[in-house]
Design an enzyme around this catalytic site. Sequence first.
Site, PDB file in Angstrom:
ATOM      1  N   ASN A   1       7.529   0.598   2.139  1.00  0.00           N
ATOM      2  CA  ASN A   1       6.619   0.042   1.591  1.00  0.00           C
ATOM      3  C   ASN A   1       5.269   0.866   1.215  1.00  0.00           C
ATOM      4  O   ASN A   1       5.948   1.964   0.429  1.00  0.00           O
ATOM      5  CB  ASN A   1       5.872  -1.258   2.389  1.00  0.00           C
ATOM      6  N   ASP A   2       4.193   0.775   1.394  1.00  0.00           N
ATOM      7  CA  ASP A   2       3.120   1.505   0.834  1.00  0.00           C
ATOM      8  C   ASP A   2       3.392   2.991   0.579  1.00  0.00           C
ATOM      9  O   ASP A   2       3.872   3.744   1.558  1.00  0.00           O
ATOM     10  CB  ASP A   2       1.877   1.421   1.497  1.00  0.00           C
TER      11      ASP A   2
END
Length: 485
Positions: free
Chosen positions: A40-41
Amino acid sequence: MKDNHLKETAVKRAAEYREMAGEDPYRLHFHLMPPVGLMNDPNGLVFFQGKYHFFYQWNPFETAHGVKFWGHYVSDNLVYWEEAPVALAPDQWYDRNGCYSGSAVVHEDQMYIFYTGNVRNDAGERESYQCMAVSEDGVQFDKKGPVINVPDGYTAHFRDPKVFKKGPRWYMVVGAQTVEEKGEVVLFSSDDLETWSFQGTLAGSDRSGLGSFGYMWECPDFFELNGEDILLVSPQGLEPNGILYNNVYQSGYFAGKADLERVSYPHGGFTELDRGFDFYAPQTMLDGNGRRLLVGWMGSADEGSTSHPTTHHGWVHAMTIPRVLEWENGRLLQQPAEELKQLRGNNREYRDVLVTDQQSFELPSSRDNVFELQVQVKSWDAASFSLTIGTNNQLIYREATKTFTLERANFEKPNVVERRHCALDELKEIRVFKDTSSLEIFLNGGEEVFTARVYDEAYDQLVSFHAEGDLKMDVAKWDLGRILL
């Protein structure tokens, strides 16, 4: 040491499942993705000792959100990337339930990374700490522990430190939730990167004429671009408003003039950075040429990861291509980094193509589903224009409503069509980056951008153009190569 043990466990897991992931036809060619597990991020984008460093949130053990590590890629040229050793593992009391998102800066030829340590205490309650680690080579990191605890007036939803320097001082913006459950971005300052003082709220709900605007603001980024102070943020809790805010969570920006000493930031309204289905938690960096580069997570924070077919091969999610940001005429423009042209091959060009009610245009059939496509509109006398890619993806511009629409098939229900829109005064240019399982669409030199994961078969990659009326255009198409060494 526990740190080494956890990293070794993650590396072993990646080795065990790498072959299965590599057999997936939806593995991307020119996007960064996890070797296995969930990505993710983007974290810690930084140019250090002549190399681009890209860190990311990584759960190597499953295709779901869980305890997060920091994975790491390195590049000499922003095009071709190599896997680097795992940067952070959740091995200390202050990050035992996850090394969450953060940023990196360079100071005195050392890399400093700041991240949120996520903790669930014995009562199951969340705790969060803003932590620091230091590296001399950008590969091995020495954790220094927490440098900031949650200030009074805020919940433990307090995370994602982004550090930057202005003048002689260092500053940090952090995403926050007040005890009244309102989203904010708060500001800290430091003279030495180690001792930080809380300065106050930089922006948030019920400030600068904004009104109520979400219950949590994540992943802030703050920078100056062409004389404008830009705040990127990902607010949670916005209700859909017509063609705006149609994803579960949004990512966008404010623009204004900040006084960091007085903690004042009068700004304009919120503008979404990307109008597509899969874009969240963007982060920027300055490179060695002084460009402001942006990369976003090609995912959605609350999306059911199991809906992606890649999970059957043990991985999920990816990153966008790197984009160069420019501030022009009161808006933020995003353009693909020029370096990506190095991936081009097998160029095909078609000049003065005429599309009418009776005459569509199709590119020669190809099994290739990894390409870049450019369309330049030369003359327009049409009510609408559509570009079809494969069997499930359509790009449509309607003159009467001045709207551009992206359509795709739902991952779990292919017969269900999903749509995202943006307002567009006129259609001048479309630039499409099509990977095995993604689309990135740049309109009119980056005025608007759409990002989406799409799952078509290679043999479905027919590209066709249609119009209601008369339209003349130039079309160019290139195959694109792989970026992972």
